[in-house]
Design a protein around this motif. Structure first.
Motif, PDB file in Angstrom:
ATOM      1  N   GLY A  34       0.796  -1.224   0.000  1.00  0.00           N
ATOM      2  CA  GLY A  34       0.000   0.000   0.000  1.00  0.00           C
ATOM      3  C   GLY A  34       0.825   1.268   0.000  1.00  0.00           C
ATOM      4  N   PRO A  99     -12.824   1.569  -7.558  1.00  0.00           N
ATOM      5  CA  PRO A  99     -11.612   2.038  -6.883  1.00  0.00           C
ATOM      6  C   PRO A  99     -10.352   1.653  -7.652  1.00  0.00           C
ATOM      7  N   ASP A 118     -14.135   4.536   0.354  1.00  0.00           N
ATOM      8  CA  ASP A 118     -12.800   4.971   0.762  1.00  0.00           C
ATOM      9  C   ASP A 118     -12.117   5.857  -0.272  1.00  0.00           C
ATOM     10  N   LYS A 121     -10.799   9.230   0.945  1.00  0.00           N
ATOM     11  CA  LYS A 121      -9.718   9.038   1.911  1.00  0.00           C
ATOM     12  C   LYS A 121      -8.422   8.679   1.193  1.00  0.00           C
ATOM     13  N   ASP A 122      -8.570   7.897   0.110  1.00  0.00           N
ATOM     14  CA  ASP A 122      -7.383   7.454  -0.614  1.00  0.00           C
ATOM     15  C   ASP A 122      -6.942   8.451  -1.682  1.00  0.00           C
ATOM     16  N   ALA A 413     -19.717   0.522   0.478  1.00  0.00           N
ATOM     17  CA  ALA A 413     -19.461  -0.089  -0.836  1.00  0.00           C
ATOM     18  C   ALA A 413     -19.953  -1.533  -0.896  1.00  0.00           C
ATOM     19  N   GLY A 414     -19.815  -2.253   0.234  1.00  0.00           N
ATOM     20  CA  GLY A 414     -20.087  -3.686   0.165  1.00  0.00           C
ATOM     21  C   GLY A 414     -21.454  -4.094   0.669  1.00  0.00           C
ATOM     22  N   ALA A 417     -24.344  -5.858  -1.910  1.00  0.00           N
ATOM     23  CA  ALA A 417     -24.110  -7.255  -2.281  1.00  0.00           C
ATOM     24  C   ALA A 417     -23.937  -8.149  -1.061  1.00  0.00           C
ATOM     25  N   GLY A 418     -23.316  -7.602  -0.004  1.00  0.00           N
ATOM     26  CA  GLY A 418     -22.944  -8.435   1.126  1.00  0.00           C
ATOM     27  C   GLY A 418     -24.055  -8.667   2.127  1.00  0.00           C
ATOM     28  N   ALA A 419     -24.983  -7.728   2.259  1.00  0.00           N
ATOM     29  CA  ALA A 419     -26.011  -7.901   3.284  1.00  0.00           C
ATOM     30  C   ALA A 419     -27.422  -7.594   2.781  1.00  0.00           C
ATOM     31  N   PHE A 444     -23.401  -6.250   9.496  1.00  0.00           N
ATOM     32  CA  PHE A 444     -22.506  -6.169   8.334  1.00  0.00           C
ATOM     33  C   PHE A 444     -21.919  -4.764   8.226  1.00  0.00           C
ATOM     34  N   ASP A 447     -19.254  -4.228  10.801  1.00  0.00           N
ATOM     35  CA  ASP A 447     -18.055  -4.980  10.424  1.00  0.00           C
ATOM     36  C   ASP A 447     -17.304  -4.287   9.292  1.00  0.00           C
ATOM     37  N   GLU A 448     -18.075  -3.817   8.302  1.00  0.00           N
ATOM     38  CA  GLU A 448     -17.399  -3.244   7.141  1.00  0.00           C
ATOM     39  C   GLU A 448     -16.728  -1.916   7.495  1.00  0.00           C
ATOM     40  N   ALA A 450     -15.620  -1.129  10.352  1.00  0.00           N
ATOM     41  CA  ALA A 450     -14.455  -1.429  11.185  1.00  0.00           C
ATOM     42  C   ALA A 450     -13.342  -1.977  10.309  1.00  0.00           C
ATOM     43  N   GLY A 451     -13.760  -2.594   9.198  1.00  0.00           N
ATOM     44  CA  GLY A 451     -12.920  -3.010   8.126  1.00  0.00           C
ATOM     45  C   GLY A 451     -11.824  -3.957   8.287  1.00  0.00           C
TER      46      GLY A 451
END
Lengths: 451, 274, 304
Positions: A34, A99, A118, A121-122, A413-414, A417-419, A444, A447-448, A450-451
């Motif tokens: 990174g 991204p 993100d 931030k990035d 972002a997730g 699809a994830g939840a 979810f 959790d996301e 907190a990453g």
């Protein structure tokens, strides 16, 4: 790999061999992965004049939404030195790739980006504040721009501007008025209870109460519509914007989700809902299946073309008669890559979309959405009595009642699809309770983040 | 062979049923592809008015020329380079029996069991740092590496089967290793090479995960990787989606049917010897 | 004569020694390609798996936390469970069906029908898995051919959206795998049978043994090798399935068809949790090895 591999024989040896090789290579790989820190400074001098040099602008957009094609064609007509290279991929692929695309050496100048995530931030997105001042965007509707901002704290809704909308959407309910007539339903419902009554009448009359699909999660137009009516819009928005401490597990959200469970148990959804995707439910509704369907203004033009006068479009009714309406709406959001070589040119294009009458007309004609920009500017022409006219009025009403909330799917972002998709697939088939749904989505989310 | 009558009949029936089950999905695609493009066909329906024009439409709106060109570009690099590398290494391992060759062989064989999915994340960042992301090279380079274990093992199996006496005789006659390789070994390896070539062609043409992840513009992918793009492009027309998918399948079926004999023969030989 | 052989061999040996250097030179390109795009990413993946990293910004060392999440997250464990269920469809059914079909084709006289059968059975192997996914999602649709056939034979009450139903989605996806892999198994077994001593078959037939007895006592033991190969190949295919799921269900409904390949893609790219996705990738690789190694052991043991 579709095909075979030949016989592989192993002893104890090879595992050790490869382990050693891998560790050796790891030594070569060196330090932590990174970059160190974002280096997002727009290195170009802000200008509102369009260059006369030949320029090729690149846009990464999703398939099935031709708006950028039409806008680009019109822009090139007006400014022949600017041409476009537009690539398209499915929404799922594009959001997964975004991204990566932005971080590449040759990022697209403009990209469809539903969730900032993100990327700010990035340092991947261009900060549009300098152009905000240069072009005088302070005359535009700030309510529409707010969700496109992000602060240094990573929370959306305030701070610098990182996105603009190509059209600003609004969601509501389409009703097949021909079926309604047959069932003896005279008017569009004005309270949630009336809507439920209509569902029951349809069900009893052998008509599918609502045509929905959840293979790709679009039933969440319904799920969130129910939640919107019970939740505190501010609380929900905070959650979507990732404000510290915001939670999804609120009594209002649970109440809305339980209503969906009740509708699922009552058989108001199609029985094959989890195998129906967006395109299928739209075409099935347009084909006359289902009394209602929950969808956005982007479907208005097409639906009118297919169903003529046999369709109505209205806002999801509130719980109480005469109460304020709450509806999901969002910018069809696009971001400029920080690494774009044509920052001034692409922002000129974005400004042109919001201010040029022809461009504004294209936005409304193609998407049925309001073009945004300065509210005092002449609005695009629409056919009187058309669904699009309706849709624009709905946008205005929501703006007046301050009832716009973003889509839950844009929270992270997730999460979609994830939840949200998998859990809603369980919810609309009555396999979990509303509380289960809310708890799982919140878990979810936590959790996301907190990453 | 002595087979009793009822067993023979039952066997025939079972076989025919399985054959029908095998082709139905493909026939079903064809029947859907031939329905009018703006209809939602139901099940397996005989196209009373076959719309062959759907294939033309799908071909054009799907940018199939460009996709085929892109696939071909990838294949043209991956297959010959893989063949060359694998033949050289296979010869070294199978015929020259180089010192340390066993170690090398074991090292390669482990690569056979590594699923692409397990490597795709780091591979992405490796390609990114090489600066070739979103170009066809992003798929070409990794594929050559990923096919290497299989290809080398395959070619080694062939060279092991070539009698050592041939080499010895050639060397005694004064041929250098290179001359022997060119004049004696390569011609003998033709069947194994052509089978490997067909296999690599099919794998590359059908490769899905790598192009989807490593090339963001669907039009620069392999045709299989572009199928998701088709799903988006023809989302409102099942006939066109099926027509597009069939267009993509046809080249692979042609290659298979033309080279079928060599292919199956060599495949079996390779798999059994490995 | 004897005198002339010795120097010949010596010459050959020295040539072979010269060949070792050249041989390694020959092996270098393959080795470089392999190391660059298999071993190096593997090492990178192991490295990433110990970090929390979103793929762009700074990373943070987290030790085994990612692995801990893989082994405690119900969603991820569920996807591994689904992959093991798929073994039933990718391995057990194709190998069993392949054995039966191979014996059936063997009983045919060599001719057009026999070779046509082979070609047809092999077709699903040739087409892209992604296309197989598209073909089958159309077969399984509410208005698709499967339900159409069921209604036609009076089993209409069974009709359902096969890929959208929680109970049937995973088996339905699995059967696509069976469809693809059965041809491969059949053709490999056919050659295997060809190498079995024909007199064995004749002997057992003369004893009046049934087809089944012949199958169990001669065909299956004779095909041990091929069975081991195919079980290995198909188990790997089951555990690392991606293309079919991606073009049919994307893991849904709920998480009924979620498999490790889809999870890795989603976590790594949609959620940008590179460390967690890498850790899951390493776990997947370890799982494949853990399944494949015993199969190889067994095959070897039975050789002796």
């Amino acid at each position: 790999m579709a095909f075979s591999r030949p016989r592989a024989r192993f002893g104890r040896g090879p595992v050790a061999v490869v382990a050693i090789a891998a560790v050796a290579a790891l030594g070569l790989a060196g330090c932590a992965p990174g970059g160190s820190s974002p280096t997002a400074t727009n290195s170009v001098e802000v200008s509102t004049e369009l260059t006369t040099d030949p320029v090729v602008l690149t846009i990464a957009d999703e398939t099935g939404f031709p708006l950028t094609d039409d806008l680009a064609a019109e822009f090139t007509k007006q400014y022949p030195n600017v041409t476009f290279n537009i690539t398209r991929d499915t929404f799922a692929n594009l959001t997964a790739n975004a991204p990566k695309l932005l971080a590449s050496d040759t990022p697209p100048d403009l990209i469809r980006l539903p969730t900032i995530g993100d990327t700010v931030k990035d340092g991947l997105l261009a900060n549009l504040d300098p152009w905000f001042d240069a072009y005088g965007w302070d005359k535009w509707s700030e309510a529409q721009l707010a969700p496109l901002r992000m602060g240094d704290d990573g929370v959306r809704g305030h701070g610098s501007l990182y996105q603009l909308g190509l059209g600003y959407s609004i969601t509501g309910i389409y009703m097949n008025t021909k079926l309604a007539d047959q069932l003896g339903i005279k008017n569009t419902p004005t309270t949630l209870a009336e809507l439920e009554e209509d569902f029951a009448i349809a069900k009893a009359g052998g008509v599918l109460p609502m045509m929905e699909g959840d293979k790709d999660g679009v039933v969440n137009f319904v799920v969130q519509a129910a939640i919107n009516q019970y939740a505190d819009p501010k609380e929900l928005m905070d959650w979507i914007l990732n404000v510290e401490g915001a939670t999804y597990d609120t009594p209002g959200n649970v109440k809305g989700a339980e209503l969906i469970k009740k509708w699922a148990d009552a058989g108001y959804f199609p029985s094959d809902i989890n195998s129906i995707d967006y395109a299928t439910f739209v075409s099935r509704f347009q084909g006359g299946e289902g009394l209602f369907t929950f969808n956005g203004n982007w479907a208005a033009a097409d639906t009118q073309a297919k169903m003529g006068d046999d369709v109505a479009f209205f806002l999801v009714p509130p719980v109480e008669e005469g109460g304020n309406h709450v509806a999901m709406g969002a910018a069809n959001s696009f971001s400029v890559a920080a690494g774009s070589k044509h920052l001034n040119e692409i922002v000129f294009f974005l400004n042109w979309i919001h201010t040029n009458d022809k461009a504004r007309q294209i936005v409304t004609d193609v998407t049925g959405a309001a073009p945004g920009g300065d509210p005092s500017q002449t609005q695009p022409k629409v056919a009187p009595g058309s669904l699009i006219e309706n849709a624009l009025a709905m946008s205005a009403q929501i703006a007046a009642e301050n009832g716009q909330v973003d889509f839950m799917a844009n929270a992270t972002a997730g999460i979609y699809a994830g939840a949200i998709i998998p859990e809603s697939q369980l919810l609309v088939t009555g396999q979990i309770s509303g509380q289960d749904f809310v708890t799982a989505v919140q878990k979810f989310y936590a959790d996301e983040l907190a990453g | 062979m002595i087979v009793n009558k009822s067993e023979f009949v039952i066997g025939r029936i079972v076989l025919v049923v399985v054959l029908i089950l095998t082709v139905i999905p493909l026939v079903n695609m064809l029947s859907a592809a031939l329905q009018p493009a703006d209809t939602n066909p139901t099940g397996l329906t005989f196209p009373t008015d076959p719309q062959w024009v759907n294939f033309v439409t799908a071909f054009n709106t799907g940018n199939v020329w460009r996709l085929m060109g892109s696939s071909l570009f990838i294949v043209i690099f991956v297959v010959p380079v893989s063949l060359l590398f694998a033949t050289l290494a296979g010869y070294a391992l199978g015929n020259l029996r180089i010192r340390g060759g066993r170690f090398l062989f074991i090292f390669l064989i482990l690569g056979l069991t590594i699923p692409f999915e397990a490597l795709i994340i780091p591979l992405y960042y490796e390609i990114q740092s090489m600066g070739i992301l979103n170009t066809q090279w992003a798929v070409i380079f990794p594929l050559i590496g990923l096919y290497m274990p299989f290809s080398v093992v395959w070619m080694r199996a062939h060279f092991i089967g070539v009698p050592q006496e041939l080499s010895e005789a050639a060397r005694v006659d004064g041929a250098t290793t290179l001359q022997e390789f060119r004049r004696i070994q390569l011609p003998l390896a033709r069947p194994a090479l052509s089978a490997l070539a067909i296999l690599l062609f099919l794998w590359t043409w059908n490769q899905f995960l790598l192009p989807v992840v490593l090339i963001s513009d669907p039009l620069n992918r392999t045709v299989a990787g572009a199928l998701t793009f088709f799903q988006g492009q023809y989302y409102s027309s099942i006939p066109l989606l099926n027509a597009g998918a069939l267009i993509i399948i046809v080249p692979t079926i042609l290659v298979f049917v033309i080279f079928q004999r060599q292919f199956i023969a060599a495949l079996l030989q390779g798999a059994v010897k490995g | 004569m004897t005198t002339s052989i010795a120097p010949r061999r010596a010459a050959a040996r020295s040539a072979a020694r010269r060949g070792t250097l050249l041989g390694w030179l020959f092996a270098v390109p393959a080795l470089v390609a392999y190391c660059a795009f298999v071993i190096y990413p593997l090492a990178l993946g192991i490295q990433y798996s110990f970090y929390k990293w979103n793929g762009v910004g700074p990373s943070e060392w987290v030790g085994f936390a990612n692995y801990l999440r893989v082994f405690t997250d119900a969603t991820l464990l569920g996807s591994i469970g689904n992959a093991f269920v798929l073994i039933g469809f990718f391995t057990v059914i194709p190998v069993a069906a392949g054995l039966v079909l191979a014996t059936l084709i063997r009983s045919l006289k060599p001719g057009p029908f026999s070779s046509l059968s082979q070609t047809i059975l092999f077709l699903p192997q040739i087409i892209p898995l992604a296309a197989a996914g598209i073909a089958w999602s159309w077969m399984y649709a509410q208005t698709g051919a499967v339900n159409q056939v069921l209604s036609a034979i009076g089993l209409g009450f069974l009709a359902r959206p096969w890929l959208g139903d929680f109970q049937t989605a995973l088996p339905a996806v699995g059967l696509i795998g069976s469809w693809v892999l059965t041809g491969l198994c059949t053709v490999l077994f056919l050659t295997g049978i060809g190498k079995i001593d024909q007199s064995l078959y004749e002997a057992v037939r003369l004893d009046g043994a049934s087809w089944w007895r012949e199958f169990v006592t001669i065909t299956i033991p004779g095909l041990r090798q091929e069975i081991a190969v195919l079980v290995t190949i198909t188990v790997i295919a089951a555990l690392s399935s991606f293309d079919i799921i991606y073009t049919t269900t994307l893991g849904g409904p709920g998480r009924a068809t979620l498999v490790p390949g889809i999870s890795i893609y989603r976590i790594g790219f949609t959620q940008s949790e590179v460390g967690l996705a890498s850790a899951f990738g390493i776990v997947l690789m370890a799982l494949v090895l853990a399944c494949v190694l015993p199969i190889q052991r067994l095959a070897r043991a039975s050789d002796r």
